[in-house]
Design an enzyme around this catalytic site. Structure first.
Site, PDB file in Angstrom:
ATOM      1  N   ASP A   1       1.166  -1.639  -0.056  1.00 31.62           N
ATOM      2  CA  ASP A   1       0.026  -0.034  -0.450  1.00 31.62           C
ATOM      3  C   ASP A   1       1.545   1.359   0.260  1.00 31.62           C
ATOM      4  O   ASP A   1       1.629   1.767   1.225  1.00 31.62           O
ATOM      5  CB  ASP A   1      -1.167  -0.269   1.213  1.00 31.62           C
ATOM      6  CG  ASP A   1      -2.330   1.421   0.949  1.00 31.62           C
ATOM      7  OD1 ASP A   1      -1.861   2.171   0.877  1.00 31.62           O
ATOM      8  OD2 ASP A   1      -3.374   0.834   1.551  1.00 31.62           O
ATOM      9  N   HIS A   2       1.233   1.875  -1.212  1.00 34.87           N
ATOM     10  CA  HIS A   2       2.252   2.721  -1.129  1.00 34.87           C
ATOM     11  C   HIS A   2       2.009   3.948  -0.647  1.00 34.87           C
ATOM     12  O   HIS A   2       3.100   4.148  -0.054  1.00 34.87           O
ATOM     13  CB  HIS A   2       2.486   3.071  -2.495  1.00 34.87           C
ATOM     14  CG  HIS A   2       1.473   3.511  -3.349  1.00 34.87           C
ATOM     15  ND1 HIS A   2       0.625   3.573  -3.426  1.00 34.87           N
ATOM     16  CD2 HIS A   2       2.045   4.849  -3.315  1.00 34.87           C
ATOM     17  CE1 HIS A   2      -0.271   4.196  -4.531  1.00 34.87           C
ATOM     18  NE2 HIS A   2       0.709   5.670  -4.376  1.00 34.87           N
TER      19      HIS A   2
ATOM     20  N   HIS B   1      -5.850   3.376   0.793  1.00 37.38           N
ATOM     21  CA  HIS B   1      -5.028   3.870   1.313  1.00 37.38           C
ATOM     22  C   HIS B   1      -6.137   4.524   2.828  1.00 37.38           C
ATOM     23  O   HIS B   1      -5.515   4.861   3.376  1.00 37.38           O
ATOM     24  CB  HIS B   1      -4.585   4.953  -0.070  1.00 37.38           C
ATOM     25  CG  HIS B   1      -3.659   4.299  -1.228  1.00 37.38           C
ATOM     26  ND1 HIS B   1      -3.149   3.431  -0.914  1.00 37.38           N
ATOM     27  CD2 HIS B   1      -4.827   4.595  -2.759  1.00 37.38           C
ATOM     28  CE1 HIS B   1      -3.027   3.373  -2.159  1.00 37.38           C
ATOM     29  NE2 HIS B   1      -3.894   3.951  -2.891  1.00 37.38           N
TER      30      HIS B   1
HETATM   31  N1  LIG Z   1      -0.134   2.549 -13.046  1.00 35.08           N
HETATM   32  C1  LIG Z   1       0.039   2.788 -11.016  1.00 35.08           C
HETATM   33  O1  LIG Z   1      -0.304   3.940 -11.214  1.00 35.08           O
HETATM   34  C2  LIG Z   1      -0.243   1.634 -10.580  1.00 35.08           C
HETATM   35  C3  LIG Z   1      -1.035   2.257  -9.263  1.00 35.08           C
HETATM   36  C4  LIG Z   1      -0.926   1.572  -7.781  1.00 35.08           C
HETATM   37  C5  LIG Z   1      -1.026   0.204  -8.220  1.00 35.08           C
HETATM   38  N2  LIG Z   1      -0.823  -0.259  -9.555  1.00 35.08           N
HETATM   39  C6  LIG Z   1      -0.996  -1.740  -9.944  1.00 35.08           C
HETATM   40  O2  LIG Z   1       0.643  -1.915 -10.361  1.00 35.08           O
HETATM   41  C7  LIG Z   1       0.421  -3.661 -10.951  1.00 35.08           C
HETATM   42  C8  LIG Z   1       0.951  -3.076 -12.865  1.00 35.08           C
HETATM   43  O3  LIG Z   1       0.178  -1.561 -12.714  1.00 35.08           O
HETATM   44  P1  LIG Z   1       0.329  -1.356 -13.834  1.00 35.08           P
HETATM   45  O4  LIG Z   1      -0.699  -0.187 -14.888  1.00 35.08           O
HETATM   46  O5  LIG Z   1       1.239  -1.270 -14.565  1.00 35.08           O
HETATM   47  O6  LIG Z   1      -0.161  -2.098 -15.779  1.00 35.08           O
HETATM   48  P2  LIG Z   1       0.007  -2.229 -17.188  1.00 35.08           P
HETATM   49  O7  LIG Z   1       0.355  -0.624 -16.879  1.00 35.08           O
HETATM   50  O8  LIG Z   1      -1.069  -2.713 -17.321  1.00 35.08           O
HETATM   51  O9  LIG Z   1       1.173  -3.196 -17.138  1.00 35.08           O
HETATM   52  C9  LIG Z   1       1.088  -4.422 -16.700  1.00 35.08           C
HETATM   53  C10 LIG Z   1       2.597  -5.280 -17.651  1.00 35.08           C
HETATM   54  O10 LIG Z   1       2.218  -6.577 -17.465  1.00 35.08           O
HETATM   55  C11 LIG Z   1       2.527  -7.346 -18.247  1.00 35.08           C
HETATM   56  N3  LIG Z   1       1.612  -8.222 -18.635  1.00 35.08           N
HETATM   57  C12 LIG Z   1       0.086  -9.028 -18.974  1.00 35.08           C
HETATM   58  N4  LIG Z   1      -0.136  -9.321 -19.532  1.00 35.08           N
HETATM   59  C13 LIG Z   1       0.736 -10.458 -19.483  1.00 35.08           C
HETATM   60  C14 LIG Z   1       1.362 -11.972 -19.662  1.00 35.08           C
HETATM   61  N5  LIG Z   1       0.286 -12.286 -19.766  1.00 35.08           N
HETATM   62  N6  LIG Z   1       2.723 -12.343 -20.138  1.00 35.08           N
HETATM   63  C15 LIG Z   1       3.806 -11.884 -19.286  1.00 35.08           C
HETATM   64  N7  LIG Z   1       3.251 -10.143 -19.147  1.00 35.08           N
HETATM   65  C16 LIG Z   1       2.491 -10.123 -18.940  1.00 35.08           C
HETATM   66  C17 LIG Z   1       3.106  -6.264 -19.050  1.00 35.08           C
HETATM   67  O11 LIG Z   1       3.760  -6.665 -20.436  1.00 35.08           O
HETATM   68  P3  LIG Z   1       3.332  -6.473 -21.678  1.00 35.08           P
HETATM   69  O12 LIG Z   1       4.252  -5.337 -21.923  1.00 35.08           O
HETATM   70  O13 LIG Z   1       3.891  -8.134 -22.332  1.00 35.08           O
HETATM   71  O14 LIG Z   1       2.031  -5.920 -21.893  1.00 35.08           O
HETATM   72  C18 LIG Z   1       3.232  -5.262 -18.631  1.00 35.08           C
HETATM   73  O15 LIG Z   1       4.592  -5.172 -17.971  1.00 35.08           O
HETATM   74  C19 LIG Z   1      -1.282  -3.251 -11.394  1.00 35.08           C
HETATM   75  O16 LIG Z   1      -1.701  -4.374 -10.086  1.00 35.08           O
HETATM   76  C20 LIG Z   1      -2.157  -2.709 -10.532  1.00 35.08           C
HETATM   77  O17 LIG Z   1      -3.313  -2.745  -9.724  1.00 35.08           O
HETATM   78  C21 LIG Z   1      -0.560   0.545 -10.623  1.00 35.08           C
END
Ligand SMILES: NC(=O)c1ccc[n+]([C@@H]2O[C@H](COP(=O)([O-])OP(=O)(O)OC[C@H]3O[C@@H](n4cnc5c(N)ncnc54)[C@H](OP(=O)(O)O)[C@@H]3O)[C@@H](O)[C@H]2O)c1
Length: 533
Positions: free
Chosen positions: A224-225, A287
């Site tokens: 939980d950042h 949060h």
């Molecule tokens: N973004 C934020 O601000 C944020 C904030 C808080 C929490 N989070 C959490 O952090 C996590 C990541 O979020 P994100 O926003 O970074 O997601 P994202 O942009 O959708 O990135 C997902 C990543 O997972 C990889 N991926 C997806 N399906 C895959 C598969 N079948 N095999 C291998 N790699 C796969 C994607 O690689 P490809 O390049 O190959 O698609 C990409 O690197 C989530 O749990 C989210 O809830 C995110």
């Protein structure tokens, strides 16, 4: 409020600290970004590998890779530190290095320094693959064994799951199958799970079963950042390092508490993640309930993980929902409007959102805490997207003085005392109180006293993810919620979500406004108003 005793910072190279041979003072002097009195100095992790799943994703690029660089720049990465990226691209190490370089240049907090970048570059590897591909995980295991040989990382691995939540169980199962979850004697294996941890109590429980079947509880780090933010940790310092506030931190003096996380942005490109989740699951469950726990808990006997978590759990267990959810919760969905001088579309017009979506982008709830300290004191929580501005704060609003020995006219615009912790932006604390207006009359009006991090400390605050990644490498869990806290939070939210699921479309609110009218009506029913931010 600047610190006159702050020493001048000395410039030397980061190499001594990285080599792991430096004493505390030498290490301090080795890094121009560090205050030599920095108590975090001894907290340098031992040699290890950070494996980032989902390394091409938004979070990795904006937060995780820059945070790793910033740790390196502060001399806090261990000797031999290696970074392994995993995603489904046909990439070589140098492609991943390029992505990391670009992410660091675009988003790192500290200045770019070639020698720090070189140190990180030496330990960079990429493993391509699908999460469902056994061969890719076998390749990962081989790559890690080789890194241990060449970089002396001793079998110590942190697996960071920055991946869409539906893949959390898949990746954990793969780590179990390959034996990567099992730490050989003398080494460690840790798994870091991003939020959301489940989407209700049942799914959080099921995810935990899978995770604990692979890793012991002590090796599971649920992110939980918010807990990594300096301002959030400062709530504990404010309450427990001072004698000024604690005597009045209770139902005898506090009228109510407002906890707000407002965003001015919409869902951006994250339709796939956000739709079906909504504001309450995305922000309140984690949060805002963590902030509530830190504000309302009793003082822990120490800040070790078990003592701190025990107090947070006690207070989360004591949280009570209002008996009438229709009157004391509110949910909304942003409609088109103006923001920052630009016309923006409504939620239902966002790319990837079905036109019939009932996902809320604004949520507000009233909660009470059934214990001696807080009985009868409402805690109002609200969060939303496309609101007037980006701000997160905790406002403790005090009762009015029981008697005002002034004429009514003189105190006409006097409000209630308040202590406001500004979590972001403009990090700091404000105390609002009444003061005499200069002049011949005894007119009293609200003024405020301000503490701002930027003015009181020379060093800028580290990003939350810097602190959390370092804690993972060190194996220090206090800033990571325990499964019991996660489940207690879902227990609070689940009945609200179930009620909302029967209510059809959320109330629209104009983008750039402060949310739906029902949220104001909820406060008005109690004779209160939301703070204007
Ligand atoms: N973004 C934020 O601000 C944020 C904030 C808080 C929490 N989070 C959490 O952090 C996590 C990541 O979020 P994100 O926003 O970074 O997601 P994202 O942009 O959708 O990135 C997902 C990543 O997972 C990889 N991926 C997806 N399906 C895959 C598969 N079948 N095999 C291998 N790699 C796969 C994607 O690689 P490809 O390049 O190959 O698609 C990409 O690197 C989530 O749990 C989210 O809830 C995110």
């Amino acid at each position: 409020m600047t610190d006159p005793a702050a020493p001048a910072e000395e410039a030397m190279t980061v190499a001594a600290a990285v080599a792991g041979t430096a004493t505390t003072m030498e290490a301090a002097a080795a890094n121009p970004l560090r205050d030599p009195r920095d108590k975090r100095l001894p907290r340098v992790a031992g040699p290890c590998v950070m494996v980032l799943f989902g390394v091409t994703g938004d979070l990795a690029k904006r937060k995780l890779l820059p945070a790793i660089y910033d740790l390196g720049n502060r001399g806090l990465l261990p000797p031999g530190f290696s970074l392994v990226g995993f995603a489904r691209r046909d990439w070589q190490d140098q492609d991943f290095a390029q992505l990391t370089h670009d992410a660091v240049k675009a988003h790192a907090r500290t200045p770019f320094r070639e020698e720090v970048w070189k140190q990180i570059l030496e330990g960079i590897h990429f493993v391509p693959g699908e999460f469902s591909d056994d061969g890719a995980f076998d390749a990962l295991a081989m790559a890690l064994a080789e890194i241990d040989e060449t970089r002396g990382t001793g079998g110590n691995y942190a697996f960071y799951l920055s991946v869409p939540p539906k893949f959390f169980p898949v990746v954990v199962e793969q780590l179990k199958r390959t034996g990567l979850a099992d730490a050989p004697p003398g080494s460690w294996r840790r798994v870091v799970i991003e939020k959301p941890f489940g989407h209700d109590l049942q799914s959080a429980h099921a995810l935990n079963e899978i995770t604990t079947s692979a890793f012991p509880e002590s090796s599971i780090f649920r992110i939980d950042h918010y807990l990594g933010k300096e301002t959030v940790q400062n709530i504990m310092a404010l309450r427990f390092a001072n004698n000024l506030y604690e005597p009045i931190w209770n139902r005898g003096y506090v009228d109510h508490v407002q906890i707000t996380m407002a965003e001015d942005i919409g869902i951006g490109g994250r339709a796939g993640y956000y739709d079906g989740i909504g504001a309450a699951r995305d922000v309140i469950q984690n949060h805002l309930l963590q902030l509530l726990a830190l504000v309302a808990m009793e003082d822990p006997t120490s800040f070790d993980a078990s003592a701190l978590r025990r107090e947070k759990e006690k207070v989360l267990k004591a949280v009570r929902l209002p008996s009438n959810l229709a009157l004391y919760t509110a949910r909304g969905q942003y409609a088109a409007g103006w923001q920052g001088g630009e016309k923006v579309v409504g939620y239902l017009q966002e790319e990837g959102i079905p036109p019939t979506s009932t996902t809320e982008t604004y949520a507000a709830v009233k909660l009470e805490i059934a214990n001696r300290r807080w009985a009868g004191v409402p805690f109002y929580l609200r969060t939303g997207k496309r609101l007037g501005r980006r701000v997160t704060e905790v406002a403790v609003v005090f009762q009015r003085a029981p008697h005002l020995p002034f004429s009514k006219d003189d105190t006409e615009i006097l409000g209630q005392n308040a202590l406001v912790v500004r979590v972001q932006p403009d990090e700091g604390i404000t105390v609002r109180f009444g003061s005499k207006v200069p002049g011949t009359a005894m007119e009293v009006r609200d003024v405020s006293m301000d503490f701002a991090y930027g003015e009181s400390f020379l060093e800028s605050s580290p990003e939350a993810y810097e602190r959390l990644l370092l804690d993972v490498m060190i194996g220090d869990p206090p800033l990571f919620p325990h499964q019991r806290e996660v489940e207690l939070s879902w227990k609070i939210l689940d009945p609200i979500e179930e009620f909302w699921a029967t209510q059809g479309q959320p109330e629209p609110y104009e983008a750039g406004s402060w949310g739906p009218e029902s949220a104001d009506a909820m406060m008005a029913r109690d004779g209160r108003v939301w703070r204007r931010l």
